[in-house]
Design a protein around this motif. Structure first.
Motif, PDB file in Angstrom:
ATOM      1  N   PRO A  47      24.864  37.938  39.348  1.00  0.00           N
ATOM      2  CA  PRO A  47      24.693  37.666  40.785  1.00  0.00           C
ATOM      3  C   PRO A  47      23.279  38.001  41.292  1.00  0.00           C
ATOM      4  O   PRO A  47      22.772  37.328  42.179  1.00  0.00           O
ATOM      5  N   LEU A  48      22.662  39.009  40.705  1.00  0.00           N
ATOM      6  CA  LEU A  48      21.298  39.360  41.099  1.00  0.00           C
ATOM      7  C   LEU A  48      20.324  38.222  40.764  1.00  0.00           C
ATOM      8  O   LEU A  48      19.475  37.862  41.581  1.00  0.00           O
ATOM      9  N   ILE A  49      20.486  37.641  39.599  1.00  0.00           N
ATOM     10  CA  ILE A  49      19.653  36.496  39.217  1.00  0.00           C
ATOM     11  C   ILE A  49      19.867  35.348  40.200  1.00  0.00           C
ATOM     12  O   ILE A  49      18.908  34.704  40.632  1.00  0.00           O
ATOM     13  N   ASP A  50      21.107  35.121  40.572  1.00  0.00           N
ATOM     14  CA  ASP A  50      21.406  34.056  41.535  1.00  0.00           C
ATOM     15  C   ASP A  50      20.710  34.299  42.872  1.00  0.00           C
ATOM     16  O   ASP A  50      20.375  33.347  43.581  1.00  0.00           O
ATOM     17  N   ARG A  51      20.500  35.539  43.228  1.00  0.00           N
ATOM     18  CA  ARG A  51      19.847  35.872  44.505  1.00  0.00           C
ATOM     19  C   ARG A  51      18.367  35.464  44.516  1.00  0.00           C
ATOM     20  O   ARG A  51      17.767  35.376  45.576  1.00  0.00           O
TER      21      ARG A  51
END
Length: 185
Positions: A21-25
């Motif tokens: 999810p951090l990468i998606d941010r």
């Protein structure tokens, strides 16, 4: 009582569910979120290469942040440092760093910033920080033959040569170090 291997597996799974999810941010519609996500990715990659495989997916997003005219300077600084940290401990991600355009994005960023750095009589601290960060990232990446080879073949490599003439000594020194590493390897 949990044994050490099971505990490590639990930690890795928890981080895996956080890293994705951090990468998606990094592609979030909110600028502040993109800035913070790129900073966090750089921090995750700073200490060791344990999460490089999971972070592999962020490389094109970091390159996009560097190239986007809509991004603020600190987001680009964070993205450049994150890319630098993704090669800090091993060469596991080199194929993606090159094939997904991250090296080219760092060179383009340096080229764009160099126009101001070499042609401006007034000091632009934000542009200077961005240029220094791009050069520092490229300089650190020159530890690997793939980087040196890519830099030599890039049409933007001449920008690094011009930056040796910078009035800012740290910029000139970084440019000299890059050229020395590339030409003396």
């Amino acid at each position: 009582m949990l044994n050490k291997a099971l505990l490590m597996d639990i930690i890795l799974q928890a981080r895996h569910h956080t890293i994705g999810p951090l990468i998606d941010r990094c592609a979030d519609p909110d600028r502040q979120t993109r800035k913070n996500a790129s900073f966090a990715i750089g921090n995750i990659a700073f200490h060791n290469d344990m999460f490089y495989e999971e972070l592999r997916r962020c490389i094109p997003q970091l390159a996009n942040l560097l190239l986007s005219s809509a991004e603020k300077h600190m987001t680009k600084v964070n993205a450049a440092f994150a890319l630098c940290n993704l090669v800090r401990h091993s060469n596991k991600l080199w194929d993606e760093i090159i094939s997904k355009g991250a090296m080219q994005a760092l060179l383009k960023l340096a080229a764009d910033c160099s126009l101001v750095a070499l042609n401006s009589s007034e000091k632009d601290a934000i542009n200077e920080l961005l240029l220094k960060t791009a050069l520092l990232s490229l300089q650190k990446m020159c530890a690997y033959p793939q980087c040196r080879q890519f830099l030599c073949s890039s049409e933007l490599f001449t920008v690094i040569g011009r930056l040796r003439q910078s009035h800012e000594s740290s910029i000139a020194n970084l440019a000299l170090e890059i050229i020395h590493k590339v030409t003396n390897a």
